[in-house]
Design a protein around this motif. Structure first.
Motif, short mmCIF file in Angstrom:
data_model
loop_
_atom_site.label_atom_id
_atom_site.label_comp_id
_atom_site.label_asym_id
_atom_site.label_seq_id
_atom_site.Cartn_x
_atom_site.Cartn_y
_atom_site.Cartn_z
N THR A 130 0.84 -1.20 0.00
CA THR A 130 0.00 0.00 0.00
C THR A 130 0.87 1.24 0.00
OG1 THR A 130 -1.70 1.26 1.18
CG2 THR A 130 -0.18 -0.01 2.55
N LEU A 131 0.36 2.30 -0.58
CA LEU A 131 1.01 3.59 -0.44
C LEU A 131 0.60 4.19 0.90
CD1 LEU A 131 0.50 5.44 -3.85
CD2 LEU A 131 2.68 4.70 -2.89
N GLY A 132 1.46 4.98 1.48
CA GLY A 132 1.11 5.66 2.72
C GLY A 132 2.14 6.74 3.00
N VAL A 133 1.84 7.56 4.00
CA VAL A 133 2.78 8.60 4.43
C VAL A 133 2.89 8.57 5.95
CG1 VAL A 133 2.47 10.18 2.47
CG2 VAL A 133 0.90 10.32 4.42
N LYS A 134 4.03 9.00 6.46
CA LYS A 134 4.21 9.08 7.91
C LYS A 134 3.28 10.17 8.45
CE LYS A 134 8.99 7.65 7.65
NZ LYS A 134 10.37 8.11 7.39
N VAL A 135 2.62 9.91 9.57
CA VAL A 135 1.70 10.93 10.07
C VAL A 135 2.50 12.10 10.64
CG1 VAL A 135 -0.16 9.27 10.52
CG2 VAL A 135 1.33 9.98 12.38
N LYS A 136 1.95 13.29 10.44
CA LYS A 136 2.63 14.50 10.91
C LYS A 136 2.11 14.92 12.28
CE LYS A 136 2.86 16.43 6.21
NZ LYS A 136 2.55 17.64 5.42
N ASP A 137 0.86 14.60 12.55
CA ASP A 137 0.26 14.99 13.83
C ASP A 137 0.47 13.89 14.86
OD1 ASP A 137 -0.90 17.38 12.81
OD2 ASP A 137 -2.51 16.19 11.91
N THR A 138 0.43 14.26 16.11
CA THR A 138 0.40 13.26 17.18
C THR A 138 -1.02 12.69 17.22
OG1 THR A 138 2.13 14.33 18.42
CG2 THR A 138 0.62 12.94 19.68
N GLN A 144 -15.19 8.69 24.82
CA GLN A 144 -16.11 9.51 25.60
C GLN A 144 -15.48 10.83 26.03
OE1 GLN A 144 -17.36 6.74 28.64
NE2 GLN A 144 -18.92 5.87 27.32
N GLY A 145 -14.79 11.49 25.07
CA GLY A 145 -14.21 12.80 25.34
C GLY A 145 -12.94 12.77 26.16
N GLN A 146 -12.47 11.60 26.52
CA GLN A 146 -11.27 11.47 27.35
C GLN A 146 -10.13 10.86 26.55
OE1 GLN A 146 -10.32 11.15 31.03
NE2 GLN A 146 -11.59 12.99 31.03
N VAL A 147 -8.96 11.45 26.67
CA VAL A 147 -7.80 10.83 26.02
C VAL A 147 -7.44 9.57 26.78
CG1 VAL A 147 -5.35 11.10 25.48
CG2 VAL A 147 -6.92 13.01 25.10
N ARG A 148 -7.38 8.46 26.05
CA ARG A 148 -7.06 7.17 26.70
C ARG A 148 -5.64 6.75 26.46
NH1 ARG A 148 -11.30 6.95 30.16
NH2 ARG A 148 -13.14 7.61 29.00
N GLU A 149 -5.07 7.21 25.32
CA GLU A 149 -3.75 6.73 24.95
C GLU A 149 -3.13 7.68 23.93
OE1 GLU A 149 -1.88 2.62 22.98
OE2 GLU A 149 -4.03 2.98 22.92
N THR A 150 -1.80 7.91 24.04
CA THR A 150 -1.09 8.64 23.00
C THR A 150 -0.21 7.65 22.28
OG1 THR A 150 -1.14 10.67 24.29
CG2 THR A 150 0.53 10.53 22.55
N LEU A 151 -0.45 7.53 20.99
CA LEU A 151 0.24 6.51 20.22
C LEU A 151 1.65 6.99 19.84
CD1 LEU A 151 -2.93 5.66 18.18
CD2 LEU A 151 -1.87 4.17 19.86
N GLN A 152 2.53 6.04 19.62
CA GLN A 152 3.92 6.33 19.25
C GLN A 152 3.94 6.79 17.80
OE1 GLN A 152 6.62 6.09 21.30
NE2 GLN A 152 7.90 6.78 19.59
N ARG A 153 4.13 8.10 17.58
CA ARG A 153 3.96 8.63 16.23
C ARG A 153 4.91 8.01 15.22
NH1 ARG A 153 4.58 14.88 15.50
NH2 ARG A 153 6.76 14.28 15.62
N SER A 154 6.11 7.66 15.66
CA SER A 154 7.09 7.13 14.70
C SER A 154 6.66 5.81 14.07
CB SER A 154 8.45 6.98 15.37
OG SER A 154 8.32 6.18 16.52
N ASP A 155 5.70 5.13 14.69
CA ASP A 155 5.20 3.86 14.13
C ASP A 155 3.99 4.05 13.21
OD1 ASP A 155 6.97 2.59 15.77
OD2 ASP A 155 5.48 2.06 17.29
N LEU A 156 3.47 5.27 13.14
CA LEU A 156 2.16 5.45 12.49
C LEU A 156 2.26 6.00 11.07
CD1 LEU A 156 0.24 6.94 15.53
CD2 LEU A 156 0.07 4.62 14.62
N TRP A 157 1.48 5.42 10.20
CA TRP A 157 1.40 5.84 8.80
C TRP A 157 -0.06 6.07 8.45
CZ3 TRP A 157 5.51 5.43 4.94
CH2 TRP A 157 6.75 5.10 5.51
N ALA A 158 -0.30 7.08 7.65
CA ALA A 158 -1.64 7.29 7.09
C ALA A 158 -1.65 6.59 5.74
CB ALA A 158 -1.90 8.78 6.91
N VAL A 159 -2.68 5.82 5.50
CA VAL A 159 -2.70 4.94 4.34
C VAL A 159 -3.46 5.57 3.17
CG1 VAL A 159 -3.57 2.71 3.57
CG2 VAL A 159 -2.32 2.89 5.71
#
Ligand code: CTP
Ligand code: MG
Length: 228
Positions: A130-138, A144-159
């Protein structure tokens, strides 16, 4: 090696909120769908295109094909309720001797031939890509309006699309998903679910999906900048 592209254009463009379906809105004077089809037809390794549209749009599509001399369109088939249904209908229209297939959103008119060729080359080497790009945002997971987790941005790609596959892998994944009632928002997720590896190919941030009105403004600016 016969390669086909399924172009899915049977959505209703709800989030765009325009009177005309978004895939038919103009991008620098020609419909978005036309821009997408022209780029795919310009790819040397793409032999044939299966175009999936809403059944009521078939007469309009026939006119577009003639008016813009669109080439390589081997079949125009009716879409389904969800994107996954539309892709499944496209798979049914592939030729039997086709070995590799890419699936592309009509709503991504800014894809370049180089990106298409890169993802097809990866699929030919590894079976699925698949094509994708590294995500720029955290990215945070919110419940339910509450932050539950902050993901490790370096592992994330937008597809993005196109996503390309060995034909049997895509067909098997879609068939099994349909039987099991499994749904995914892209084709790679079905192929992953079916147990096959999917490679990531770094694409361009410009390959955006025209989804909401501001995307159209950005797409127009990017398109014009390319011509300069
Ligand atoms: N698509 C399709 N058949 C569907 C739904 C979507 O062929 N039943 C296509 C769209 O035409 C688009 C691509 O899949 O080219 C990506 O979908 P999306 O951007 O979600 O488009 P729409 O579903 O049309 O938009 P929305 O979700 O805002 O209604
Ligand atoms: Mg949609």
């Amino acid at each position: 090696m016969q390669t086909e592209v399924i172009v899915v254009a049977a959505g209703s463009g709800t989030r765009m909120g325009s009177a005309m379906k978004k895939q038919y809105l103009p991008l620098d004077g020609a419909p978005i769908l036309v821009r997408t089809l022209q780029t795919l037809a310009a790819c040397p390794t793409v032999h044939r295109i299966v175009l999936v549209v809403a059944s009521e749009d078939v007469p309009y599509i026939t006119e577009l094909i003639e008016a813009y001399y669109l080439s390589k369109i081997g079949d125009v088939v009716a879409g389904g309720r969800e994107r996954q249904d539309s892709v499944r209908n496209g798979i049914a229209a592939l030729l039997h001797d086709t070995e590799f297939v890419a699936v592309h959103d009509a709503a991504r008119p800014l894809v370049t031939p180089e990106e298409v060729e890169a993802v097809l080359t990866a699929a030919k080497m590894f079976g699925a890509a698949t094509l994708g790009v590294k995500v720029k945002d955290t990215i945070k997971r919110v419940d339910q309006g509450q932050v539950r987790e902050t993901l490790q941005r370096s592992d994330l790609w937008a597809v993005h699309t196109p996503q390309a596959f060995r034909c049997e892998w895509l067909a098997e994944a879609h068939m099994r998903a349909w039987e099991a009632g499994y749904t995914g928002t892209d084709d790679a997720s079905l192929v992953e679910w079916a147990g096959y590896p999917v490679s990531m190919v770094e694409g361009l941030y410009s390959n955006l999906k025209v989804t909401t009105p501001e995307d159209l403004v950005i797409a127009e600016a990017l398109w014009r900048a390319r011509k300069e």
